[in-house]
Design a protein around this motif. Structure first.
Motif, PDB file in Angstrom:
ATOM      1  N   LEU A  67      31.187  27.417  22.439  1.00  0.00           N
ATOM      2  CA  LEU A  67      31.215  28.724  23.087  1.00  0.00           C
ATOM      3  C   LEU A  67      32.095  28.666  24.328  1.00  0.00           C
ATOM      4  CD1 LEU A  67      27.412  29.468  22.782  1.00  0.00           C
ATOM      5  CD2 LEU A  67      29.248  30.421  21.370  1.00  0.00           C
ATOM      6  N   ILE A  68      33.092  29.515  24.395  1.00  0.00           N
ATOM      7  CA  ILE A  68      34.021  29.462  25.530  1.00  0.00           C
ATOM      8  C   ILE A  68      33.606  30.391  26.659  1.00  0.00           C
ATOM      9  CG2 ILE A  68      35.927  28.752  24.058  1.00  0.00           C
ATOM     10  CD1 ILE A  68      37.039  31.610  24.284  1.00  0.00           C
ATOM     11  N   ASN A  69      32.785  31.396  26.372  1.00  0.00           N
ATOM     12  CA  ASN A  69      32.336  32.352  27.382  1.00  0.00           C
ATOM     13  C   ASN A  69      30.830  32.536  27.309  1.00  0.00           C
ATOM     14  OD1 ASN A  69      35.231  34.439  26.756  1.00  0.00           O
ATOM     15  ND2 ASN A  69      34.946  32.938  28.371  1.00  0.00           N
ATOM     16  N   ALA A  70      30.254  32.964  28.438  1.00  0.00           N
ATOM     17  CA  ALA A  70      28.839  33.338  28.496  1.00  0.00           C
ATOM     18  C   ALA A  70      28.747  34.653  29.259  1.00  0.00           C
ATOM     19  CB  ALA A  70      28.016  32.263  29.199  1.00  0.00           C
ATOM     20  N   ARG A  71      28.041  35.623  28.703  1.00  0.00           N
ATOM     21  CA  ARG A  71      27.887  36.925  29.347  1.00  0.00           C
ATOM     22  C   ARG A  71      26.942  36.806  30.544  1.00  0.00           C
ATOM     23  NH1 ARG A  71      29.388  41.559  26.429  1.00  0.00           N
ATOM     24  NH2 ARG A  71      27.825  42.737  27.615  1.00  0.00           N
ATOM     25  N   THR A  72      27.414  37.222  31.708  1.00  0.00           N
ATOM     26  CA  THR A  72      26.601  37.141  32.911  1.00  0.00           C
ATOM     27  C   THR A  72      25.312  37.940  32.777  1.00  0.00           C
ATOM     28  OG1 THR A  72      28.533  36.800  34.300  1.00  0.00           O
ATOM     29  CG2 THR A  72      26.564  37.637  35.381  1.00  0.00           C
ATOM     30  N   GLU A  73      25.385  39.072  32.095  1.00  0.00           N
ATOM     31  CA  GLU A  73      24.232  39.958  31.993  1.00  0.00           C
ATOM     32  C   GLU A  73      23.018  39.276  31.357  1.00  0.00           C
ATOM     33  OE1 GLU A  73      27.939  42.580  31.696  1.00  0.00           O
ATOM     34  OE2 GLU A  73      27.293  40.564  31.111  1.00  0.00           O
ATOM     35  N   THR A  74      23.234  38.302  30.498  1.00  0.00           N
ATOM     36  CA  THR A  74      22.119  37.666  29.767  1.00  0.00           C
ATOM     37  C   THR A  74      22.097  36.146  29.914  1.00  0.00           C
ATOM     38  OG1 THR A  74      23.492  37.604  27.753  1.00  0.00           O
ATOM     39  CG2 THR A  74      22.040  39.516  28.051  1.00  0.00           C
ATOM     40  N   VAL A  75      22.929  35.585  30.802  1.00  0.00           N
ATOM     41  CA  VAL A  75      23.081  34.136  30.861  1.00  0.00           C
ATOM     42  C   VAL A  75      21.784  33.420  31.227  1.00  0.00           C
ATOM     43  CG1 VAL A  75      23.816  34.060  33.287  1.00  0.00           C
ATOM     44  CG2 VAL A  75      24.594  32.290  31.692  1.00  0.00           C
ATOM     45  N   ASP A  76      20.913  34.076  32.003  1.00  0.00           N
ATOM     46  CA  ASP A  76      19.650  33.453  32.391  1.00  0.00           C
ATOM     47  C   ASP A  76      18.521  33.758  31.420  1.00  0.00           C
ATOM     48  OD1 ASP A  76      19.511  36.135  33.031  1.00  0.00           O
ATOM     49  OD2 ASP A  76      18.371  35.819  34.883  1.00  0.00           O
ATOM     50  N   GLU A  77      18.821  34.542  30.378  1.00  0.00           N
ATOM     51  CA  GLU A  77      17.802  34.919  29.407  1.00  0.00           C
ATOM     52  C   GLU A  77      17.983  34.197  28.070  1.00  0.00           C
ATOM     53  OE1 GLU A  77      18.255  39.096  29.029  1.00  0.00           O
ATOM     54  OE2 GLU A  77      18.062  39.475  31.185  1.00  0.00           O
ATOM     55  N   ARG A 174      36.174  43.264  29.275  1.00  0.00           N
ATOM     56  CA  ARG A 174      35.496  42.172  29.954  1.00  0.00           C
ATOM     57  C   ARG A 174      36.502  41.449  30.833  1.00  0.00           C
ATOM     58  NH1 ARG A 174      30.210  42.291  30.009  1.00  0.00           N
ATOM     59  NH2 ARG A 174      30.057  40.030  30.219  1.00  0.00           N
ATOM     60  N   MET A 175      35.986  40.702  31.811  1.00  0.00           N
ATOM     61  CA  MET A 175      36.851  39.828  32.604  1.00  0.00           C
ATOM     62  C   MET A 175      36.051  38.619  33.060  1.00  0.00           C
ATOM     63  SD  MET A 175      37.237  41.687  36.355  1.00  0.00           S
ATOM     64  CE  MET A 175      37.997  40.224  37.123  1.00  0.00           C
ATOM     65  N   ALA A 176      36.760  37.552  33.384  1.00  0.00           N
ATOM     66  CA  ALA A 176      36.112  36.352  33.901  1.00  0.00           C
ATOM     67  C   ALA A 176      35.476  36.647  35.256  1.00  0.00           C
ATOM     68  CB  ALA A 176      37.138  35.222  34.043  1.00  0.00           C
ATOM     69  N   VAL A 177      34.390  35.948  35.562  1.00  0.00           N
ATOM     70  CA  VAL A 177      33.775  36.049  36.881  1.00  0.00           C
ATOM     71  C   VAL A 177      34.612  35.225  37.852  1.00  0.00           C
ATOM     72  CG1 VAL A 177      31.768  35.493  38.288  1.00  0.00           C
ATOM     73  CG2 VAL A 177      31.463  36.456  35.996  1.00  0.00           C
ATOM     74  N   ALA A 195      22.551  38.640  39.812  1.00  0.00           N
ATOM     75  CA  ALA A 195      22.879  39.965  40.332  1.00  0.00           C
ATOM     76  C   ALA A 195      24.145  39.950  41.175  1.00  0.00           C
ATOM     77  CB  ALA A 195      21.703  40.509  41.143  1.00  0.00           C
ATOM     78  N   ASP A 196      24.411  38.805  41.820  1.00  0.00           N
ATOM     79  CA  ASP A 196      25.605  38.697  42.661  1.00  0.00           C
ATOM     80  C   ASP A 196      26.877  38.633  41.843  1.00  0.00           C
ATOM     81  OD1 ASP A 196      23.982  38.549  44.965  1.00  0.00           O
ATOM     82  OD2 ASP A 196      23.722  36.391  44.682  1.00  0.00           O
ATOM     83  N   LEU A 197      26.762  38.332  40.551  1.00  0.00           N
ATOM     84  CA  LEU A 197      27.933  38.141  39.703  1.00  0.00           C
ATOM     85  C   LEU A 197      28.282  39.373  38.872  1.00  0.00           C
ATOM     86  CD1 LEU A 197      26.985  34.626  38.280  1.00  0.00           C
ATOM     87  CD2 LEU A 197      28.434  35.109  40.252  1.00  0.00           C
TER      88      LEU A 197
END
Length: 233
Positions: A67-77, A174-177, A195-197
């Motif tokens: 996996l090359i990307n991880a969605r910030t919205e769900t990364v902790d879930e 989408r864009m990189a953080v 939330a900061d990201l």
């Protein structure tokens, strides 16, 4: 998403920017691609860059995820990413990243970069994955009994992505953080929450322009790839 990026500075410039040691064999890269071993700064050793494979697999997986990307919205879930988000963070240095868009009526690559070509850090997570050991063939058995393959653990990373700012939104959904420079150390220390990201890096001086379709092939890696071209070029 972020599927390709550039890091064109010298080893000395990279070391000075992040106050960290750089691998002796480092050289400018114009087309960093998934599957390649690339320099990152990990939270367990922020004083020195080390190479990791771009293509993350969680430690518990039975097969490679890459996996090359991880969605910030769900990364902790997501089980796939949650542990790494909590304890295995890294900085992925770049001076631009590529997106493919049909902005001009035909899908083609564009390079996203700061107007002054500064080096920045994308937020990343990493993990060490060890493929399941497999028994060797009967003809390869040794006198000591069953043998297994040699250690082939893979340390790999993924880049976090989020919703784009207005400027990048014209190009891609989408864009990189991209981390503000004064929050890079906080990210490694675990002091940057999800939330900061979610708010993307402002687009005031982060723009994009069309580049050669030669960037489509990871085999191409030269300065011409970051040069602006006509949308038809």
């Amino acid at each position: 998403m972020c599927g390709r990026y550039s890091l064109t500075v010298t080893a000395d410039a990279l070391a000075e920017r992040f106050d960290a040691a750089v691998p002796d064999d480092w050289g400018p890269r114009y087309n960093c691609a998934p599957g390649q071993d690339l320099p990152v700064l990990a939270n367990d050793a922020p004083e020195s860059f080390r190479r990791m494979t771009w293509g993350y697999t969680p430690p518990w997986a039975d097969e490679s995820f890459d996996l090359i990307n991880a969605r910030t919205e769900t990364v902790d879930e997501k089980r796939t990413f949650a542990e790494s988000f909590e304890s295995r963070r890294c900085l992925v240095p770049a001076d631009g990243f590529y997106e493919w868009s049909d902005h001009a009526g035909e899908k083609r690559p564009y390079r996203v970069a700061f107007d002054d070509e500064r080096v920045f850090a994308m937020a990343g997570i990493y993990a060490t994955w060890e493929p399941p050991q497999r028994q060797t063939g009967l003809g390869e058995w040794g006198a000591g009994g069953d043998e297994t393959e040699e250690d082939d653990r893979i340390e790999a990373f993924a880049v976090l992505t989020t919703e784009p700012n207005d400027r990048i939104g014209e190009l891609h959904h989408r864009m990189a953080v991209v981390l503000p420079e004064d929050r890079e150390a906080d990210w490694l220390a675990g002091d940057v929450a999800k939330a900061d990201l979610l708010d993307p890096y402002p687009g005031d001086d982060l723009g994009w322009y069309p580049v050669s379709t030669r960037v489509n092939s990871p085999a191409n890696d030269d300065p011409s790839l970051i040069e602006a071209v006509d949308a038809e070029g």
